[in-house]
Design a protein around this motif. Structure first.
Motif, PDB file in Angstrom:
ATOM      1  N   MET B  40      43.833  26.403  46.652  1.00 12.13           N
ATOM      2  CA  MET B  40      42.431  26.824  46.504  1.00 12.13           C
ATOM      3  C   MET B  40      42.341  28.091  45.656  1.00 12.13           C
ATOM      4  SD  MET B  40      39.249  26.245  47.279  1.00 12.13           S
ATOM      5  CE  MET B  40      37.692  27.113  47.556  1.00 12.13           C
ATOM      6  N   THR B  41      43.162  29.078  45.954  1.00 12.11           N
ATOM      7  CA  THR B  41      43.081  30.315  45.174  1.00 12.11           C
ATOM      8  C   THR B  41      43.507  30.044  43.725  1.00 12.11           C
ATOM      9  OG1 THR B  41      45.218  30.940  46.135  1.00 12.11           O
ATOM     10  CG2 THR B  41      43.270  31.921  47.113  1.00 12.11           C
ATOM     11  N   ALA B  42      44.453  29.131  43.537  1.00 17.08           N
ATOM     12  CA  ALA B  42      44.841  28.767  42.164  1.00 17.08           C
ATOM     13  C   ALA B  42      43.672  28.085  41.449  1.00 17.08           C
ATOM     14  CB  ALA B  42      46.063  27.847  42.183  1.00 17.08           C
ATOM     15  N   THR B  43      42.929  27.274  42.175  1.00 15.61           N
ATOM     16  CA  THR B  43      41.774  26.591  41.583  1.00 15.61           C
ATOM     17  C   THR B  43      40.669  27.587  41.236  1.00 15.61           C
ATOM     18  OG1 THR B  43      42.301  24.549  42.743  1.00 15.61           O
ATOM     19  CG2 THR B  43      40.014  24.813  42.037  1.00 15.61           C
ATOM     20  N   MET B  44      40.498  28.583  42.064  1.00 14.64           N
ATOM     21  CA  MET B  44      39.526  29.638  41.749  1.00 14.64           C
ATOM     22  C   MET B  44      39.936  30.356  40.460  1.00 14.64           C
ATOM     23  SD  MET B  44      38.931  31.159  45.630  1.00 14.64           S
ATOM     24  CE  MET B  44      37.960  32.588  45.117  1.00 14.64           C
ATOM     25  N   THR B  45      41.207  30.697  40.374  1.00 16.95           N
ATOM     26  CA  THR B  45      41.704  31.402  39.184  1.00 16.95           C
ATOM     27  C   THR B  45      41.547  30.538  37.929  1.00 16.95           C
ATOM     28  OG1 THR B  45      43.239  32.618  40.579  1.00 16.95           O
ATOM     29  CG2 THR B  45      43.755  32.533  38.230  1.00 16.95           C
ATOM     30  N   GLU B  46      41.825  29.256  38.078  1.00 18.73           N
ATOM     31  CA  GLU B  46      41.676  28.316  36.968  1.00 18.73           C
ATOM     32  C   GLU B  46      40.215  28.245  36.514  1.00 18.73           C
ATOM     33  OE1 GLU B  46      44.048  24.237  36.944  1.00 18.73           O
ATOM     34  OE2 GLU B  46      42.200  24.098  38.118  1.00 18.73           O
ATOM     35  N   THR B  47      39.308  28.233  37.493  1.00 14.66           N
ATOM     36  CA  THR B  47      37.873  28.170  37.192  1.00 14.66           C
ATOM     37  C   THR B  47      37.431  29.427  36.442  1.00 14.66           C
ATOM     38  OG1 THR B  47      37.563  26.823  39.161  1.00 14.66           O
ATOM     39  CG2 THR B  47      35.583  27.849  38.238  1.00 14.66           C
ATOM     40  N   MET B  48      37.984  30.566  36.806  1.00 14.62           N
ATOM     41  CA  MET B  48      37.679  31.810  36.085  1.00 14.62           C
ATOM     42  C   MET B  48      38.073  31.664  34.608  1.00 14.62           C
ATOM     43  SD  MET B  48      39.094  34.548  38.949  1.00 14.62           S
ATOM     44  CE  MET B  48      38.297  36.085  38.418  1.00 14.62           C
ATOM     45  N   GLY B  49      39.228  31.085  34.373  1.00 13.71           N
ATOM     46  CA  GLY B  49      39.701  30.903  32.999  1.00 13.71           C
ATOM     47  C   GLY B  49      38.797  29.968  32.213  1.00 13.71           C
ATOM     48  N   LEU B  50      38.378  28.887  32.851  1.00 15.23           N
ATOM     49  CA  LEU B  50      37.499  27.934  32.163  1.00 15.23           C
ATOM     50  C   LEU B  50      36.168  28.592  31.785  1.00 15.23           C
ATOM     51  CD1 LEU B  50      38.216  24.800  34.401  1.00 15.23           C
ATOM     52  CD2 LEU B  50      38.735  25.002  31.943  1.00 15.23           C
ATOM     53  N   TYR B  51      35.615  29.399  32.693  1.00 13.05           N
ATOM     54  CA  TYR B  51      34.331  30.042  32.368  1.00 13.05           C
ATOM     55  C   TYR B  51      34.474  31.149  31.329  1.00 13.05           C
ATOM     56  CZ  TYR B  51      31.409  27.061  35.056  1.00 13.05           C
ATOM     57  OH  TYR B  51      30.713  25.959  35.462  1.00 13.05           O
ATOM     58  N   ARG B  52      35.665  31.724  31.213  1.00 13.13           N
ATOM     59  CA  ARG B  52      35.855  32.663  30.092  1.00 13.13           C
ATOM     60  C   ARG B  52      35.645  31.930  28.771  1.00 13.13           C
ATOM     61  NH1 ARG B  52      40.568  34.383  33.194  1.00 13.13           N
ATOM     62  NH2 ARG B  52      39.693  35.928  34.611  1.00 13.13           N
ATOM     63  N   GLU B  53      36.106  30.698  28.710  1.00 13.94           N
ATOM     64  CA  GLU B  53      35.906  29.945  27.465  1.00 13.94           C
ATOM     65  C   GLU B  53      34.431  29.589  27.271  1.00 13.94           C
ATOM     66  OE1 GLU B  53      38.940  27.230  26.110  1.00 13.94           O
ATOM     67  OE2 GLU B  53      40.051  27.528  27.979  1.00 13.94           O
ATOM     68  N   VAL B  54      33.750  29.258  28.352  1.00 10.36           N
ATOM     69  CA  VAL B  54      32.336  28.880  28.249  1.00 10.36           C
ATOM     70  C   VAL B  54      31.485  30.075  27.790  1.00 10.36           C
ATOM     71  CG1 VAL B  54      30.311  28.105  29.549  1.00 10.36           C
ATOM     72  CG2 VAL B  54      32.541  27.019  29.940  1.00 10.36           C
ATOM     73  N   PHE B  55      31.765  31.251  28.366  1.00  4.04           N
ATOM     74  CA  PHE B  55      30.992  32.451  28.006  1.00  4.04           C
ATOM     75  C   PHE B  55      31.527  33.107  26.733  1.00  4.04           C
ATOM     76  CE2 PHE B  55      29.800  32.777  32.661  1.00  4.04           C
ATOM     77  CZ  PHE B  55      28.426  32.876  32.492  1.00  4.04           C
ATOM     78  N   ARG B  56      32.648  32.621  26.203  1.00  5.62           N
ATOM     79  CA  ARG B  56      33.312  33.262  25.062  1.00  5.62           C
ATOM     80  C   ARG B  56      33.570  34.751  25.349  1.00  5.62           C
ATOM     81  NH1 ARG B  56      32.209  30.124  20.061  1.00  5.62           N
ATOM     82  NH2 ARG B  56      33.162  28.148  20.617  1.00  5.62           N
ATOM     83  N   THR B  57      34.442  34.950  26.337  1.00 10.58           N
ATOM     84  CA  THR B  57      34.719  36.322  26.757  1.00 10.58           C
ATOM     85  C   THR B  57      36.164  36.458  27.194  1.00 10.58           C
ATOM     86  OG1 THR B  57      34.043  38.111  28.248  1.00 10.58           O
ATOM     87  CG2 THR B  57      34.040  35.905  29.178  1.00 10.58           C
ATOM     88  N   ASP B  58      36.652  37.669  27.144  1.00 11.47           N
ATOM     89  CA  ASP B  58      37.950  37.983  27.746  1.00 11.47           C
ATOM     90  C   ASP B  58      37.784  38.677  29.094  1.00 11.47           C
ATOM     91  OD1 ASP B  58      39.376  36.990  25.579  1.00 11.47           O
ATOM     92  OD2 ASP B  58      39.296  38.908  24.491  1.00 11.47           O
ATOM     93  N   ASN B  59      36.551  38.796  29.571  1.00 10.62           N
ATOM     94  CA  ASN B  59      36.322  39.519  30.826  1.00 10.62           C
ATOM     95  C   ASN B  59      37.129  38.947  31.978  1.00 10.62           C
ATOM     96  OD1 ASN B  59      34.388  41.147  29.651  1.00 10.62           O
ATOM     97  ND2 ASN B  59      32.653  39.907  30.332  1.00 10.62           N
ATOM     98  N   GLU B  60      37.974  39.791  32.567  1.00 13.35           N
ATOM     99  CA  GLU B  60      38.668  39.398  33.789  1.00 13.35           C
ATOM    100  C   GLU B  60      37.659  38.910  34.838  1.00 13.35           C
ATOM    101  OE1 GLU B  60      41.737  39.044  34.560  1.00 13.35           O
ATOM    102  OE2 GLU B  60      41.432  38.745  36.715  1.00 13.35           O
TER     103      GLU B  60
END
Lengths: 405, 405
Positions: B40-60
């Motif tokens: 689950m925590t890995a999936t959360m982290t993965e989701t963070m990465g995917l939304y960085r691409e959607v928002f076009r950001t490097d924001n942690e």
């Protein structure tokens, strides 16, 4: 390339969230309709009726908040409490502290009484505190999973009526698995979540609001800028500090006015509706009896394994038990073994109990015989591998005796 | 006895919510895992990465808020703004007014500038207002569905840096269907929702928080009572007025500390992850181009039917068009006919446009040729039946020309 979601199979026997009933997940896979489609508004109205049965209430204002259970807690408190109002919280576990925290952030003057973890309050203790602090709101948790205790509420309603205090109850962990009587017990506002005894995923929070609370909240109605008409009056109460969790507007959204507010979380609504529908189909009394039975089997089982149980068992919730971790056993390592080798999750704990007890749940879809027996069988193996002395077959045997009786 | 959910088939061509991509609904039917399960925590982290691409950001700090899009708006504003702080809102439609309302409830001193509905702001107008009001936060909607307008943002980021102002953007209606560059445009905090161009149901709200905003929010960290350790310091900033929408705690929950906060709305997380995954798989530029193409076809189509379009079309979002209701046509009756006879929903409108325009969307899963052509074909029939003069075949023909080009 990241693939579609593919979660590992898990039997979730912790204090919640637990596995969702597959029927709830199926309901949630239905396609969306528009927010003001006649079918959609009819479905919202139908869901209100189902939750009246779940909460045992005639309250017109019974619906779901679009967030997790703590969103509904905050909605209740921020809508009832104006800055400077007094709130009394009897604290008997972590979630009592949460009510304190949320009420403080709403600007309340918060007073607390406490009992040691593992106990509940006698009504006269609460009444003394009500007399001493004269709060606007008494905010109390029914079942606090951090200690497994279930606070009796029936007398508190009477006390609150006597002293003209509003009674708010957080029934997140208990509703559907323990007796709950919103109207008969004289509650004014109750909230819950789907992820415990209701058998759904977190993300939608059932709420019911009685007439005395509605009156307080409606005095604070302020229709938001952007959709307010010239003839929209602002109530004489202070504007509610949250817009998202503003129950005055949310009531107007669920009611005949259909005030435009948030965009309904339709998939969560489908899930919330199915959770209530299944409970009503089973019968609320039958669902509570099922939780009682499987909780009793789990309690007998852990004792049959030779484990000690934490807290005042006479006041334990049906759906969770706290088990003392035996001396010499590394609690986190044993839990990890249970998860990695058997796919079964049990819970760790908070605060004073951290490292001292595991919490084992039997709730919602997982309040069933096979889930109880598999958990006890696996726990026996893990305990033995951890070097604990354990009665071979003692857990499953004791649970089977409960089921046979 | 109430049966399982069984929604009528609808093609949702309004301003959103629209039909969810069936792949998103399938992802949401996956079974739950525990909140702190390593998967689950890995999936959360993965989701963070995917939304960085959607928002076009490097924001942690890029994740989802467990509520609808307006929950994320409120989370942004209540976490950034302390009572008395100045907030400037350029209002060009209903959702600008919503930012005003939410900021006021957070205790902000709110200043506004306005343009007539159907227009957007020139950057120098915004800069003049920033100079005059010296706000802590400039809060702006990118795409306001109430008017269909899309506010250019690139210059606003530069203005905000120059004047040391934080720039918050509500990209709910636009993200995924219109160019959006969180980092390149100098935004500090952006929020969205799943129910528009992302092709999911409402109930989970993506958010990204840049370093300047993180600093402001982290100064307000106050770990809640009940789980706070003795060594938890309280930040020097004022305690955030909401607990549920407290981004300081929510960041600590999504980060390596895994601070216990709300119970993750796991099913919504699965949906949010799949929305982002599908967009990333398609490519953000390709998704924007798809919305542009089908939006252009719909625009040509409604004009081909002889309908006039509202607002400054040069600044229209790709994913929605506002169409003037022809004289003599009862707008609500025509919409009802489209829904009842053809199963197609188009949108009504708010405020000054109410009764004057319909809003027709082409977004998310419904930004596709068959959805555009079926809608135009049905609209032609309904207009004719309503007594409007309409060019036979003109809508579908004009859209087909766009597709052929």
């Amino acid at each position: 390339m990241t693939g579609p979601i593919d979660p590992p199979p898990r039997l979730l026997m912790g204090p919640g969230p637990v596995n969702a009933d597959p029927r709830v997940l199926r309901a949630m896979s239905a396609q969306l309709v528009g927010q003001y489609d006649p079918w959609m508004t009819a479905t919202m109205t139908e869901t209100m009726g189902l939750y009246r049965e779940v909460f045992r209430t005639d309250n017109e204002q019974t619906f779901v908040v679009d967030g997790t259970s703590r969103a509904a807690i905050e909605a209740a408190l921020v809508s009832l409490v104006e800055p400077g109002d007094r709130v009394l919280v009897p604290v008997f576990g972590r979630f009592g502290h949460l009510l304190v925290e949320i009420a403080q952030r709403c600007g309340a003057e918060v007073h607390t009484i406490e009992v040691p973890w593992g106990e509940v309050f006698a009504p006269e203790v609460v009444e003394d505190a009500v007399r001493a602090t004269r709060p606007k709101v008494l905010a109390v948790v029914q079942g606090d999973t951090s200690t497994t205790m279930c606070q009796p509420l029936a007398d508190l309603g009477e006390i609150c009526r006597r002293h003209d205090v509003l009674l708010y109850c957080d029934a997140t962990a208990s509703l559907g698995g323990n007796a709950f009587e919103h109207d008969a017990w004289g509650l004014d506002l109750s909230t819950a979540g789907l992820q415990k005894c209701l058998g759904g995923p977190s993300g939608s929070a059932p709420i019911t609001i009685g007439p005395r609370a509605v009156e307080v909240i409606d005095r604070r109605l302020h229709v938001e800028t952007g959709i307010r008409d010239d003839d929209d009056e602002t109530g004489p109460g202070g504007r509610i500090r949250s817009n998202y969790l503003d129950l005055a507007q949310v009531m107007a959204y669920w009611g005949p006015r259909r005030l435009n507010h948030h965009t309904e979380a339709t998939t969560m609504l489908y899930g919330a509706r199915e959770c209530a529908r299944l409970l009503v189909e089973e019968g609320l009394d039958a669902a509570v009896a099922r939780h009682e039975r499987h909780g009793r089997a789990m309690l007998a089982g852990v004792r049959g394994l030779g484990l000690a149980v934490f807290g005042d068992v006479a006041h334990k919730m049906h759906n969770v038990v706290a088990v003392e971790i035996p001396d010499g056993v590394d609690g986190d390592r044993a839990r990890a073994g249970l998860l990695d080798d058997f796919g079964i999750e049990i819970g760790t704990s908070f605060g004073p109990l951290h490292g001292r007890v595991w919490r084992i749940g039997t709730m919602g879809h997982n309040a069933r015989k096979d889930a109880v027996l598999v958990t006890l069988a696996a726990l026996e193996q893990v305990l033995r591998a951890s070097g604990a002395s354990v009665t071979a077959g003692g857990g499953v045997g004791a649970a089977q005796e409960v089921y046979a009786s």
